[in-house]
Design a protein around this motif. Structure first.
Motif, PDB file in Angstrom:
ATOM      1  N   ASP A 197       0.837  -1.194   0.000  1.00  0.00           N
ATOM      2  CA  ASP A 197       0.000   0.000   0.000  1.00  0.00           C
ATOM      3  C   ASP A 197       0.875   1.248   0.000  1.00  0.00           C
ATOM      4  O   ASP A 197       1.492   1.593   1.010  1.00  0.00           O
ATOM      5  CB  ASP A 197      -0.895  -0.005   1.240  1.00  0.00           C
ATOM      6  CG  ASP A 197      -1.895   1.139   1.235  1.00  0.00           C
ATOM      7  OD1 ASP A 197      -1.847   1.954   0.296  1.00  0.00           O
ATOM      8  OD2 ASP A 197      -2.723   1.196   2.166  1.00  0.00           O
ATOM      9  N   THR A 231      -8.972   5.107   2.428  1.00  0.00           N
ATOM     10  CA  THR A 231      -7.798   4.499   3.042  1.00  0.00           C
ATOM     11  C   THR A 231      -8.198   3.192   3.723  1.00  0.00           C
ATOM     12  O   THR A 231      -9.388   2.872   3.846  1.00  0.00           O
ATOM     13  CB  THR A 231      -7.179   5.447   4.077  1.00  0.00           C
ATOM     14  OG1 THR A 231      -8.125   5.634   5.150  1.00  0.00           O
ATOM     15  CG2 THR A 231      -6.839   6.802   3.457  1.00  0.00           C
ATOM     16  N   GLN A 232      -7.186   2.472   4.204  1.00  0.00           N
ATOM     17  CA  GLN A 232      -7.474   1.253   4.960  1.00  0.00           C
ATOM     18  C   GLN A 232      -8.310   1.580   6.199  1.00  0.00           C
ATOM     19  O   GLN A 232      -9.253   0.857   6.539  1.00  0.00           O
ATOM     20  CB  GLN A 232      -6.165   0.576   5.374  1.00  0.00           C
ATOM     21  CG  GLN A 232      -6.347  -0.685   6.205  1.00  0.00           C
ATOM     22  CD  GLN A 232      -6.852  -1.867   5.403  1.00  0.00           C
ATOM     23  OE1 GLN A 232      -6.093  -2.572   4.786  1.00  0.00           O
ATOM     24  NE2 GLN A 232      -8.158  -2.077   5.400  1.00  0.00           N
ATOM     25  N   ARG A 264     -11.900   2.003   5.368  1.00  0.00           N
ATOM     26  CA  ARG A 264     -12.588   0.733   5.115  1.00  0.00           C
ATOM     27  C   ARG A 264     -12.844  -0.028   6.423  1.00  0.00           C
ATOM     28  O   ARG A 264     -13.861  -0.713   6.553  1.00  0.00           O
ATOM     29  CB  ARG A 264     -11.763  -0.101   4.126  1.00  0.00           C
ATOM     30  CG  ARG A 264     -11.767   0.518   2.722  1.00  0.00           C
ATOM     31  CD  ARG A 264     -11.085  -0.331   1.670  1.00  0.00           C
ATOM     32  NE  ARG A 264     -11.428   0.160   0.332  1.00  0.00           N
ATOM     33  CZ  ARG A 264     -10.673   0.992  -0.375  1.00  0.00           C
ATOM     34  NH1 ARG A 264      -9.509   1.409   0.104  1.00  0.00           N
ATOM     35  NH2 ARG A 264     -11.080   1.418  -1.562  1.00  0.00           N
ATOM     36  N   HIS A 285      -9.673  -3.486   0.716  1.00  0.00           N
ATOM     37  CA  HIS A 285      -8.539  -2.607   0.438  1.00  0.00           C
ATOM     38  C   HIS A 285      -7.601  -3.260  -0.574  1.00  0.00           C
ATOM     39  O   HIS A 285      -7.063  -2.597  -1.472  1.00  0.00           O
ATOM     40  CB  HIS A 285      -7.790  -2.303   1.734  1.00  0.00           C
ATOM     41  CG  HIS A 285      -6.865  -1.125   1.634  1.00  0.00           C
ATOM     42  ND1 HIS A 285      -7.301   0.134   1.285  1.00  0.00           N
ATOM     43  CD2 HIS A 285      -5.517  -1.009   1.830  1.00  0.00           C
ATOM     44  CE1 HIS A 285      -6.279   0.969   1.281  1.00  0.00           C
ATOM     45  NE2 HIS A 285      -5.193   0.301   1.600  1.00  0.00           N
TER      46      HIS A 285
END
Length: 374
Positions: A43, A53-54, A57, A104
């Protein structure tokens, strides 16, 4: 804990070592890893604030687990609810679950560059697209046709953007005449980029005084344009929020910013100063010279949010009534200033239930009479 585990995996640490660091068994870590798809793409971080973004999520997954509405989830991460809807639909697992690390990973896989050029590498797809272009189909129509005809064959799909790129790269034959527009050069795509000609120094509707929202007294107007057939002519519409009193603005010389400024200044000059307090408009380019209008009229101008006509609800409703006299698609340039005043007078003499069956003219007269008496 799980978030830390996946951060370590993305940094290159082995699964067993990552599991020990976060304090879980190797088998537990393996279950997590397999549930996320069995592979993690490095990433590099978001390339634009518009990408999730992670952490976004994870927040979406937590919100779904807590049975929050999509709008509530979107508000908690500062994104539009449409973005969250698309994210859930696009990146849920095949079994329907929304797993944040899987999601992601899928987003990162789609973002990887360079991508395969479908049009260049697939002769069958290239011929299918070229044939439809020859029949004057648009790229959007071709993309939908491919999705219907080859529903189970992903190699025969192409989105409109892919078709446009292939066409303008010369992969689909000569560009001239291929599109119905006749355009031969690529139109710039500006996703997520502010338009350079955005109206400067706008004062947004959220800064408008509370008394305007509550319609306590007259003097606060909503404005807009109604456009005629072929966009050859327009009429300005001003509606007072408290009394629903209508004023139509004659625009015989066009409705670009200078012409609209001049018309507003001259055709509202007869209004008493106390009736020229605020004016709310959309973000149309015709009001670029709003600071000049403020200086010359005394109005304090506020702008609605983009694509939010309900923020000028009184004006939108009145524009609908005006279409009885100025039907869509007709030539508005044939209407004189006298015609506009007659139409405005007709609507101002029409009783409104919101005014207790008084007319806008009566409501305005009552207020002016009371104002002078005081």
């Amino acid at each position: 804990m799980k978030k830390h585990y996946f951060e370590l995996i993305r940094q290159g640490m082995k699964g067993a070592a990552a599991a020990r660091v976060v304090g879980v068994s190797t088998s537990c870590g393996s279950v997590w890893f397999l549930d996320a798809g069995g592979m993690l793409v490095p990433d590099p971080g978001p390339v634009s604030p518009r990408f999730l973004t992670q952490d976004d999520r994870i927040a979406i997954a937590d919100g779904l687990q807590a049975k929050l509405s999509v709008k509530a989830i979107a508000g908690s991460i500062g994104k539009s609810f449409q973005t969250v809807y698309r994210e859930i639909e696009r990146n849920s697992k095949p079994d329907g679950r929304y797993q944040p690390w899987w999601a992601h990973n899928q987003a990162l896989l789609r973002r990887k560059r360079p991508k395969q050029n479908k049009i260049r590498d697939n002769a069958v797809l290239r011929k299918a697209v070229r044939d439809k272009l020859t029949e004057d189909w648009s790229p959007q129509q071709i993309a939908r046709y491919l999705a219907r005809t080859f529903a189970t064959d992903a190699t025969m799909r192409a989105c409109p953007e892919t078709i446009y790129r292939g066409l303008f790269a010369g992969l689909l034959g000569r560009k001239e005449g291929k599109l119905r527009t006749g355009r031969t050069r690529r139109k710039k795509q500006r996703r997520g980029v502010a338009h350079p000609n955005k109206i400067k120094n706008m004062r947004l509707i959220h800064e408008r005084p509370v008394e305007v929202n509550e319609r306590r007294s007259p003097g606060h107007w909503e404005g807009d344009l109604i456009i005629g057939g072929g966009q050859r002519a327009a009429i300005g519409t001003l509606v007072e929020r408290n009394t629903r009193y209508l004023r139509l603005i004659h625009l015989p010389h066009g409705w670009k910013a200078p012409q609209l400024r001049n018309a507003l200044v001259t055709q509202t000059a007869d209004l008493p100063p106390e009736l020229r307090q605020t004016l709310t408009w959309d973000q149309g380019r015709e009001l670029t010279l709003h600071q000049d209008i403020e200086a010359l009229t005394g109005f304090r101008i506020y702008f609605c949010d983009p694509h939010s006509p309900w923020q000028r609800g009184t004006n939108e409703n009145t524009n609908g009534l005006l279409r009885q006299y100025f039907p869509k698609g007709t030539d508005l340039s044939r209407h004189s200033l006298h015609d506009l005043r007659e139409v405005a007078a007709r609507l101002n003499r029409r009783p409104r239930i919101v005014l207790g069956d008084r007319t806008p003219a009566e409501a305005m007269r009552d207020w002016l009479t009371g104002s002078l008496a005081s």
